[in-house]
Design a protein around this motif. Structure first.
Motif, PDB file in Angstrom:
ATOM      1  N   PRO A   1       0.802  -1.226   0.000  1.00 29.79           N
ATOM      2  CA  PRO A   1       0.000   0.000   0.000  1.00 29.79           C
ATOM      3  C   PRO A   1       0.835   1.276   0.000  1.00 29.79           C
ATOM      4  O   PRO A   1       0.338   2.335  -0.385  1.00 29.79           O
ATOM      5  CB  PRO A   1      -0.826  -0.124   1.288  1.00 29.79           C
ATOM      6  N   GLY A   2       2.085   1.187   0.415  1.00 32.42           N
ATOM      7  CA  GLY A   2       2.928   2.376   0.444  1.00 32.42           C
ATOM      8  C   GLY A   2       3.667   2.642  -0.845  1.00 32.42           C
ATOM      9  O   GLY A   2       4.404   3.631  -0.952  1.00 32.42           O
ATOM     10  N   VAL A   3       3.493   1.776  -1.845  1.00 34.61           N
ATOM     11  CA  VAL A   3       4.177   1.954  -3.131  1.00 34.61           C
ATOM     12  C   VAL A   3       3.118   2.123  -4.222  1.00 34.61           C
ATOM     13  O   VAL A   3       2.484   1.154  -4.638  1.00 34.61           O
ATOM     14  CB  VAL A   3       5.078   0.748  -3.463  1.00 34.61           C
ATOM     15  N   PRO A   4       2.880   3.333  -4.684  1.00 37.82           N
ATOM     16  CA  PRO A   4       1.857   3.538  -5.705  1.00 37.82           C
ATOM     17  C   PRO A   4       2.219   2.859  -7.018  1.00 37.82           C
ATOM     18  O   PRO A   4       3.387   2.843  -7.419  1.00 37.82           O
ATOM     19  CB  PRO A   4       1.797   5.059  -5.871  1.00 37.82           C
ATOM     20  N   LEU A   5       1.206   2.280  -7.671  1.00 37.33           N
ATOM     21  CA  LEU A   5       1.388   1.662  -8.987  1.00 37.33           C
ATOM     22  C   LEU A   5       0.684   2.539 -10.019  1.00 37.33           C
ATOM     23  O   LEU A   5      -0.517   2.794  -9.910  1.00 37.33           O
ATOM     24  CB  LEU A   5       0.825   0.246  -9.002  1.00 37.33           C
ATOM     25  N   THR A   6       1.434   2.977 -11.011  1.00 37.04           N
ATOM     26  CA  THR A   6       0.900   3.829 -12.063  1.00 37.04           C
ATOM     27  C   THR A   6       0.731   3.025 -13.344  1.00 37.04           C
ATOM     28  O   THR A   6       1.664   2.343 -13.785  1.00 37.04           O
ATOM     29  CB  THR A   6       1.840   5.018 -12.331  1.00 37.04           C
ATOM     30  N   LEU A   7      -0.465   3.072 -13.934  1.00 35.19           N
ATOM     31  CA  LEU A   7      -0.742   2.363 -15.186  1.00 35.19           C
ATOM     32  C   LEU A   7      -0.530   3.297 -16.369  1.00 35.19           C
ATOM     33  O   LEU A   7      -0.909   4.471 -16.332  1.00 35.19           O
ATOM     34  CB  LEU A   7      -2.173   1.837 -15.194  1.00 35.19           C
ATOM     35  N   LEU A   8       0.068   2.751 -17.419  1.00 30.58           N
ATOM     36  CA  LEU A   8       0.343   3.531 -18.622  1.00 30.58           C
ATOM     37  C   LEU A   8      -0.072   2.703 -19.831  1.00 30.58           C
ATOM     38  O   LEU A   8       0.586   1.711 -20.167  1.00 30.58           O
ATOM     39  CB  LEU A   8       1.836   3.878 -18.697  1.00 30.58           C
ATOM     40  N   GLN A   9      -1.188   3.080 -20.471  1.00 27.84           N
ATOM     41  CA  GLN A   9      -1.623   2.349 -21.669  1.00 27.84           C
ATOM     42  C   GLN A   9      -0.844   2.844 -22.874  1.00 27.84           C
ATOM     43  O   GLN A   9      -0.736   4.055 -23.105  1.00 27.84           O
ATOM     44  CB  GLN A   9      -3.119   2.520 -21.914  1.00 27.84           C
ATOM     45  N   VAL A  10      -0.294   1.892 -23.641  1.00 26.37           N
ATOM     46  CA  VAL A  10       0.520   2.242 -24.802  1.00 26.37           C
ATOM     47  C   VAL A  10       0.082   1.369 -25.984  1.00 26.37           C
ATOM     48  O   VAL A  10      -0.379   0.237 -25.796  1.00 26.37           O
ATOM     49  CB  VAL A  10       2.028   2.024 -24.522  1.00 26.37           C
ATOM     50  N   PRO A  11       0.218   1.871 -27.209  1.00 26.16           N
ATOM     51  CA  PRO A  11      -0.076   1.034 -28.375  1.00 26.16           C
ATOM     52  C   PRO A  11       0.881  -0.159 -28.428  1.00 26.16           C
ATOM     53  O   PRO A  11       2.029  -0.079 -27.965  1.00 26.16           O
ATOM     54  CB  PRO A  11       0.151   1.984 -29.552  1.00 26.16           C
ATOM     55  N   SER A  12       0.411  -1.252 -28.984  1.00 36.14           N
ATOM     56  CA  SER A  12       1.243  -2.461 -29.056  1.00 36.14           C
ATOM     57  C   SER A  12       2.560  -2.203 -29.769  1.00 36.14           C
ATOM     58  O   SER A  12       3.608  -2.738 -29.385  1.00 36.14           O
ATOM     59  CB  SER A  12       0.480  -3.579 -29.765  1.00 36.14           C
ATOM     60  N   THR A  13       2.519  -1.357 -30.800  1.00 34.04           N
ATOM     61  CA  THR A  13       3.721  -1.101 -31.584  1.00 34.04           C
ATOM     62  C   THR A  13       4.737  -0.237 -30.839  1.00 34.04           C
ATOM     63  O   THR A  13       5.897  -0.151 -31.246  1.00 34.04           O
ATOM     64  CB  THR A  13       3.340  -0.403 -32.902  1.00 34.04           C
ATOM     65  N   GLU A  14       4.336   0.412 -29.728  1.00 35.09           N
ATOM     66  CA  GLU A  14       5.233   1.306 -29.008  1.00 35.09           C
ATOM     67  C   GLU A  14       5.665   0.762 -27.654  1.00 35.09           C
ATOM     68  O   GLU A  14       6.459   1.395 -26.943  1.00 35.09           O
ATOM     69  CB  GLU A  14       4.549   2.668 -28.800  1.00 35.09           C
ATOM     70  N   ALA A  15       5.170  -0.393 -27.271  1.00 28.91           N
ATOM     71  CA  ALA A  15       5.443  -0.921 -25.932  1.00 28.91           C
ATOM     72  C   ALA A  15       6.940  -1.134 -25.701  1.00 28.91           C
ATOM     73  O   ALA A  15       7.480  -0.776 -24.643  1.00 28.91           O
ATOM     74  CB  ALA A  15       4.683  -2.218 -25.725  1.00 28.91           C
ATOM     75  N   SER A  16       7.622  -1.713 -26.669  1.00 32.87           N
ATOM     76  CA  SER A  16       9.053  -1.973 -26.505  1.00 32.87           C
ATOM     77  C   SER A  16       9.839  -0.682 -26.359  1.00 32.87           C
ATOM     78  O   SER A  16      10.771  -0.590 -25.540  1.00 32.87           O
ATOM     79  CB  SER A  16       9.582  -2.779 -27.696  1.00 32.87           C
TER      80      SER A  16
END
Length: 267
Positions: free
Chosen positions: A32-47
């Motif tokens: 709970p003390g470590v925030p998790l941030t989600l980042l949606q990216v296109p499949s072609t840009e994930a790498s």
């Protein structure tokens, strides 16, 4: 002089169709003390996002560059064809690629399949994205083959889909730069692999320390076993003195000579 300590955080990229919600919930419960941030990216840009260090790990589609990335395959999706609801294909429960040979099949620029040759008749142009291709399917000008999660993601009331039994399949994996395997990455690996909160997270557990042997205190002799006690072999313990004591008590019962009875008078 006061210094500021940066609060640790974890950044998770994910491609369209991937569903990180379950793992994010477990993360929030355990850390709970470590925030998790989600980042949606296109499949072609994930790498590119992972290479640049803009995310610590990502839910991506395979394949990835194994010379740079580590990857843990999570699941493989069924492949479906998206069609208008009044299309003839909807009469069947499942189809094959041969059934689509005479259909216009869109091949968007962000297509997740590595086709040797895309199935069906080529469209007049390649849509920029899967979402754009779905719009064209709704306009009844072609069909689209995608992983089932993308068909659900871009669901429309006027469209449906059917499984394509012999089409390639897309696998989703947890991936991260191999040289950036941090403790937080290990924590997330443990979560997706279903490890318990007390798990060692894949790292070697420390060997438990053995209790040091007790040293005999100076001036105190080792306690001797009680006389007449027997060892595990069944023999009396305590040395020669114990043996003499045992024999003495057996012969006299008290260490004194036994009393003799009066002789009988002859008749």
């Amino acid at each position: 002089m006061t210094g500021t300590q940066e609060t640790p955080s974890f950044r998770l990229a994910y491609v369209p169709g991937a569903t990180p919600a379950k793992w994010v919930r477990i993360w929030n419960e355990r850390l709970p003390g470590v925030p998790l941030t989600l980042l949606q990216v296109p499949s072609t840009e994930a790498s590119d996002v992972l290479r640049a260090g803009d995310a610590d790990a990502g839910l991506v589609r395979l394949p990835v560059d194994r010379a740079f990335f580590s990857a843990i395959p999570l699941y493989t999706e069924a492949t479906v064809v998206v069609v208008p609801k009044d299309h003839l294909i909807t009469a069947a429960e499942e189809v094959t690629l041969a059934d689509l040979a005479d259909e216009v099949v869109f091949h968007p620029l962000d297509d997740v399949f590595d086709w040797d040759r895309p199935p069906g008749e080529p469209a007049f142009e390649r849509p920029a994205t899967t979402e754009d291709a779905v719009e064209l399917v709704a306009a009844n000008v072609g069909l689209l083959i995608v992983p089932q999660s993308l068909a659900r993601l871009h669901h429309r009331k006027d469209l449906t889909y059917r499984p394509v039994v012999d089409a390639p399949r897309s696998s989703v994996a947890l991936s991260w730069p191999e040289e950036a395997t941090t403790d937080l990455v290990e924590d997330f690996i443990g979560i997706v692999r279903g490890r318990t909160v007390n798990s060692t997270r894949g790292r070697a557990a420390a060997k438990p320390e053995t209790e040091p042997q007790r040293k005999q205190e100076p001036g105190k002799a080792r306690q001797k076993p009680a006389a007449g006690a027997r060892s595990t072999s069944g023999k009396p313990t305590g040395g020669k003195s114990a043996g003499r004591t045992a024999r003495g008590r057996t012969a006299s019962n008290s260490g004194r000579p036994a009393k003799r009875g009066k002789p009988r008078r002859k008749s």
